[in-house]
Scaffold this motif. Structure first.
Motif, mmCIF file in Angstrom:
data_model
loop_
_atom_site.group_PDB
_atom_site.id
_atom_site.type_symbol
_atom_site.label_atom_id
_atom_site.label_comp_id
_atom_site.label_asym_id
_atom_site.label_seq_id
_atom_site.Cartn_x
_atom_site.Cartn_y
_atom_site.Cartn_z
ATOM 1 N N THR A 131 0.866 -1.189 0.000
ATOM 2 C CA THR A 131 0.000 0.000 0.000
ATOM 3 C C THR A 131 0.897 1.233 0.000
ATOM 4 O O THR A 131 1.702 1.404 0.924
ATOM 5 C CB THR A 131 -0.898 0.057 1.261
ATOM 6 N N HIS A 161 -3.867 5.388 12.710
ATOM 7 C CA HIS A 161 -5.112 4.835 12.149
ATOM 8 C C HIS A 161 -4.953 4.535 10.663
ATOM 9 O O HIS A 161 -5.426 3.532 10.160
ATOM 10 C CB HIS A 161 -6.267 5.833 12.317
ATOM 11 N N GLU A 164 -2.832 1.446 10.107
ATOM 12 C CA GLU A 164 -3.622 0.224 10.350
ATOM 13 C C GLU A 164 -4.469 -0.102 9.120
ATOM 14 O O GLU A 164 -4.537 -1.244 8.680
ATOM 15 C CB GLU A 164 -4.544 0.408 11.578
ATOM 16 N N TRP A 165 -5.094 0.929 8.568
ATOM 17 C CA TRP A 165 -5.907 0.740 7.355
ATOM 18 C C TRP A 165 -5.030 0.210 6.220
ATOM 19 O O TRP A 165 -5.422 -0.724 5.514
ATOM 20 C CB TRP A 165 -6.551 2.084 6.949
ATOM 21 N N PHE A 167 -2.310 -1.544 6.299
ATOM 22 C CA PHE A 167 -1.949 -2.958 6.467
ATOM 23 C C PHE A 167 -3.169 -3.884 6.311
ATOM 24 O O PHE A 167 -2.997 -5.067 6.040
ATOM 25 C CB PHE A 167 -1.274 -3.186 7.829
ATOM 26 N N GLU A 168 -4.369 -3.348 6.492
ATOM 27 C CA GLU A 168 -5.552 -4.194 6.212
ATOM 28 C C GLU A 168 -5.696 -4.434 4.710
ATOM 29 O O GLU A 168 -6.285 -5.414 4.277
ATOM 30 C CB GLU A 168 -6.834 -3.508 6.721
ATOM 31 N N GLN A 169 -5.136 -3.533 3.890
ATOM 32 C CA GLN A 169 -5.267 -3.679 2.430
ATOM 33 C C GLN A 169 -4.219 -4.648 1.878
ATOM 34 O O GLN A 169 -4.525 -5.542 1.116
ATOM 35 C CB GLN A 169 -5.129 -2.332 1.698
ATOM 36 N N ARG A 170 -2.977 -4.458 2.274
ATOM 37 C CA ARG A 170 -1.852 -5.247 1.755
ATOM 38 C C ARG A 170 -0.820 -5.433 2.867
ATOM 39 O O ARG A 170 -0.819 -4.676 3.834
ATOM 40 C CB ARG A 170 -1.213 -4.550 0.553
ATOM 41 N N GLU A 171 0.075 -6.407 2.687
ATOM 42 C CA GLU A 171 0.944 -6.753 3.835
ATOM 43 C C GLU A 171 2.145 -5.822 4.031
ATOM 44 O O GLU A 171 2.802 -5.879 5.073
ATOM 45 C CB GLU A 171 1.390 -8.220 3.759
ATOM 46 N N LYS A 217 8.337 -4.970 6.437
ATOM 47 C CA LYS A 217 6.911 -4.616 6.555
ATOM 48 C C LYS A 217 6.707 -3.193 6.020
ATOM 49 O O LYS A 217 5.740 -2.893 5.362
ATOM 50 C CB LYS A 217 6.482 -4.594 8.038
ATOM 51 N N ARG A 360 -10.041 8.719 1.641
ATOM 52 C CA ARG A 360 -9.786 7.491 2.419
ATOM 53 C C ARG A 360 -9.235 7.888 3.794
ATOM 54 O O ARG A 360 -9.610 7.328 4.810
ATOM 55 C CB ARG A 360 -8.772 6.590 1.693
ATOM 56 N N VAL A 364 -10.990 7.287 7.631
ATOM 57 C CA VAL A 364 -10.434 6.471 8.721
ATOM 58 C C VAL A 364 -9.933 7.308 9.900
ATOM 59 O O VAL A 364 -9.605 6.765 10.948
ATOM 60 C CB VAL A 364 -9.296 5.516 8.254
#
Ligand code: 13P
Ligand code: SF4
Length: 366
Positions: A131, A161, A164-165, A167-171, A217, A360, A364
């Motif tokens: 991301t 925040h 976090e968003w 990392f929810e999309q891609r690693e 990461k 976006r 969030v």
């Protein structure tokens, strides 16, 4: 519009008092057709004229909610671009001095971010695994890049925040341009330092090996703020030897070592609110820009609160400083004459894509 805009040179020889009086008069004459937004780092002579003051997030929201015809941004270029992107098409965003850029924002540009994305494709498919996340301190075309690659914008207030968003999309996350905000935020989310690598945009593959990229990461762009990089952990140690009761508060653009030694870390608005809400009489060592620290000192000294700057050397944002009262007056008196000077306009396709990434972020943000 009058035939000839008023020349900025006309204000150079005017006295400070006259400039201040004429700004007040011009503001009154423009009434609610005008809103002046002022970032906390502005110098006092300009800052006092702001209708709304704030950090980047608060000012972006004010720009989006404003109904004024003219949004005059006493801040830096990327902030005025955001005001143009989030406001309605008939509203006009103005930056009183076009040389008020941000040296950190300039450390990433579309050509070298696109090159990074292409080079990363030699190791893994970036659009599936990474991301892109840009700090709001970046040009509009980088926000647009994030918009079209499923990425997002953050400010120093909402970085956690937003991360976090992301990392929810891609690693993995490619974070630009400020390595420090990226590292400080990642570490606060328990990402080990070893899993955050620095992408040196002057080197092939960012100076990294494919194995380092696969393991990471976060890939942190090698950018920094020249103002916040001056703060040193040794200065905190020395200061606390003298005044052990000191509370230390820093902006997350400061280095990892400085943030680790700080009791509180947060945006300019967070710094102000924390000092305001603390018990009066405290002693603070503050790691952020000098104009804001001086203002805090003046504001709270009557309560017995001591606010100190985290450096022995003067460290101001020299580009913010460019927005002096004479350039503000020049803009306002031109508006009164029907002349729009120093309008900031983001091309429509770029603005649309950047808005995706900004929305976006706003969705969030707490
Ligand atoms: P804030 O969002 O905290 O106001 O920070 C913006 C900035 O440019 C700090 O250097
Ligand atoms: Fe940019 Fe640093 Fe100035 Fe903030 S303080 S606007 S990051 S140069």
């Amino acid at each position: 519009m009058s035939a000839n805009p008023i020349d900025v040179q006309d204000f150079i020889t005017m006295s400070d008092v006259a400039i201040q009086e004429r700004i007040v008069a011009a503001k009154a004459a423009l009434g609610d057709r005008l809103i002046i937004l002022g970032h906390h780092y502005q110098r006092e002579e300009t800052f006092r004229h702001a209708d709304v003051s704030g950090d980047s997030l608060k000012l972006s929201r004010s720009a989006a909610n404003s109904k004024a015809e003219y949004i005059v941004f006493c801040g830096v270029h990327f902030m005025a671009e955001v005001a143009d992107i989030v406001s309605r098409p008939e509203q006009v965003a103005i930056l009183p001095d076009l040389a008020a850029g941000c040296s950190m924002a300039d450390m990433a540009n579309l050509a070298n971010v696109e090159r990074a994305w292409r080079e990363l494709a030699d190791v893994l498919a970036p659009d599936e695994h990474i991301t892109p996340m840009t700090y709001i301190n970046s040009a509009a075309d980088l926000k647009a890049f994030c918009g079209r690659h499923g990425g997002i914008v953050c400010t120093s207030t909402n970085a956690r925040h937003v991360l976090e968003w992301a990392f929810e999309q891609r690693e993995k996350v490619l974070f630009f341009p400020d390595q420090h905000l990226g590292r400080n935020t990642g570490f606060s989310m328990d990402i080990p330092l070893d899993d955050m690598v620095v992408w040196d945009y002057d080197l092939p593959l960012g100076g990294l090996t494919p194995a380092q990229i696969k393991k990471a990461k976060m890939i942190l762009w090698k950018g920094f703020c020249s103002v916040h990089q001056l703060f040193r952990p040794e200065y905190i140690d020395e200061f606390k030897k003298k005044y052990p009761e000191t509370k230390v508060i820093s902006h997350p653009e400061s280095s990892f070592e400085v943030c680790q030694k700080s009791d509180y870390v947060g945006s300019t608005e967070y710094i102000i609110n924390t000092i305001r809400d603390a018990e009066p009489g405290a002693r603070w060592l503050v790691g952020t820009e000098l104009n804001l620290v001086n203002r805090l000192h003046e504001q709270f000294k009557h309560e017995g609160t001591n606010v100190h700057f985290m450096s022995g050397t003067v460290s101001m944002c020299s580009t913010m400083f460019r927005i002096g009262p004479s350039s503000l007056l020049w803009v306002l008196e031109n508006l009164l004459e029907g002349n729009v000077v120093n309008r900031i306009t983001v091309p429509s396709v770029e603005a649309e894509q950047a808005l995706l990434a900004l929305n976006r972020m706003l969705d969030v943000s707490p």
